[in-house]
Scaffold this motif. Sequence first.
Motif, mmCIF file in Angstrom:
data_model
loop_
_atom_site.group_PDB
_atom_site.id
_atom_site.type_symbol
_atom_site.label_atom_id
_atom_site.label_comp_id
_atom_site.label_asym_id
_atom_site.label_seq_id
_atom_site.Cartn_x
_atom_site.Cartn_y
_atom_site.Cartn_z
ATOM 1 N N GLU A 56 0.831 -1.196 0.000
ATOM 2 C CA GLU A 56 0.000 0.000 0.000
ATOM 3 C C GLU A 56 0.874 1.259 0.000
ATOM 4 O O GLU A 56 0.566 2.238 -0.689
ATOM 5 N N GLY A 57 1.961 1.220 0.760
ATOM 6 C CA GLY A 57 2.897 2.337 0.766
ATOM 7 C C GLY A 57 3.509 2.564 -0.605
ATOM 8 O O GLY A 57 3.668 3.711 -1.058
ATOM 9 N N ALA A 62 4.001 5.486 -5.745
ATOM 10 C CA ALA A 62 3.888 5.487 -7.208
ATOM 11 C C ALA A 62 3.044 6.676 -7.671
ATOM 12 O O ALA A 62 3.340 7.306 -8.692
ATOM 13 N N TRP A 63 1.991 6.994 -6.917
ATOM 14 C CA TRP A 63 1.198 8.189 -7.231
ATOM 15 C C TRP A 63 2.076 9.436 -7.144
ATOM 16 O O TRP A 63 2.061 10.289 -8.050
ATOM 17 N N HIS A 95 -9.010 2.100 -1.084
ATOM 18 C CA HIS A 95 -8.886 3.082 -0.004
ATOM 19 C C HIS A 95 -7.629 3.936 -0.202
ATOM 20 O O HIS A 95 -7.627 5.110 0.166
ATOM 21 N N CYS A 96 -6.585 3.373 -0.790
ATOM 22 C CA CYS A 96 -5.396 4.165 -1.114
ATOM 23 C C CYS A 96 -5.763 5.315 -2.046
ATOM 24 O O CYS A 96 -5.200 6.412 -1.940
ATOM 25 N N ASN A 97 -6.702 5.067 -2.970
ATOM 26 C CA ASN A 97 -7.148 6.140 -3.859
ATOM 27 C C ASN A 97 -7.818 7.262 -3.077
ATOM 28 O O ASN A 97 -7.668 8.444 -3.415
ATOM 29 N N VAL A 102 -7.241 12.894 -0.670
ATOM 30 C CA VAL A 102 -7.047 13.808 0.455
ATOM 31 C C VAL A 102 -5.778 14.638 0.247
ATOM 32 O O VAL A 102 -5.768 15.855 0.456
ATOM 33 N N LEU A 103 -4.702 13.986 -0.168
ATOM 34 C CA LEU A 103 -3.442 14.696 -0.407
ATOM 35 C C LEU A 103 -3.577 15.682 -1.566
ATOM 36 O O LEU A 103 -3.125 16.829 -1.473
ATOM 37 N N GLU A 104 -4.203 15.238 -2.643
ATOM 38 C CA GLU A 104 -4.329 16.088 -3.835
ATOM 39 C C GLU A 104 -5.173 17.326 -3.576
ATOM 40 O O GLU A 104 -4.975 18.369 -4.222
#
Length: 276
Positions: A56-57, A62-63, A95-97, A102-104
Motif C-alpha cells: 500500500e505504501g 507510485a502516485w 482506499h489508497c485512492n 485527500v493529499l491532492e
Amino acid sequence: MLKLTKDNYFSLEASRQYMSVSQFKGFVPAYGGCEAASVAKLSGEWVEPKKDAFEEGKYIHAWNEGTLAEFRANNPDMISSQGPTKGQLKANFKHCNRMIEVLENDPLVMKVLAGQKEVILTANLFGIAWKIMIDSYQPESGHFGVITDLKAMKEMDGKWWNKEAQAYENFIEHYGYKIQMAIYAEIERLAKGRKPEQWALPHMAIITKEKSPDHELLFFDFEVIAQQLQIVSKYIERVKLVKSGVETPVRCEKCEYCLQDKKLQRIRHYSEMNLY
C-alpha cells in the motif's frame, strides 16, 4: 561501487554495498532490529515476507512519482480475481485512492511534495557508503533546499510501547523517523558538497489509512538533525562490525526469522515475563 538506479536500488547487492536508514535500524535492537535477521537477509538466507502495508505504501509512492498506471499494470495481484468485485481494485487499494484524493485536495501538501521525485543520493558517512532515495526534492527552495518523505500510517495519534525505555512514545519516536530525517539531511548535504550543518530542511508528509484519512506535514529542525546524527554515531561501529562479519550477530529471539528455529537455553522464572 555499484552505480545505483531505480531498478537496482532495493537489490540485495545494493544493500550489501551500501548502508541505508532501514538497514541501520534493522541492526539496532533499540529500533526493533535484530542483528541475526539483518545478516540473514544480506546473505540471501532469509527473505522477509511481503506485507500488505508495504504494498500500500508503494502504491502511494507510485502516485507521488507519477507512475501509478505503470505500477498497477506491473502488480496484477492488486486486482480482485473472483466474486462480484472481479477485475476491480482490491478494497485496501481502493482506499489508497481515497488517501491520494485527500493529499491532492490540500494545496500546502502538494506544494511540499512538488519537485524532483525518487532522487537517489549516496555519500560516505561514519566511514561507510550510504544510500538514500528522497521522495520529493526541491534543491532550490529555502536556504539549502527541502526534502520530503511521504508516509502512509495506520493512525496518527496512536501510542507505542518502548520496552527499553518502559514508556509510551509516538510514531515518530517508535519508527525512528528522526533518525531517518537526520540521515537524509546529512547525506544530501555531503552529496552536494556543502559545509557542515548547511542542511536541506527535512519534511514528512503523513497520510493515515483510517476510514476518513487524516494528514499532516511535519518539519525537523537543525537541532534534532545534529542530535540524531550523534545517536547514529553511537551505534554505527557495532553495525559495521556485524555487517562485515567481524562480529557474530546476536539473535533477538522475537522476530519472524528467530522464531523459525528458536531453541530455549534455560527455564525462566515467571516474574521475567513483563506485561509489556
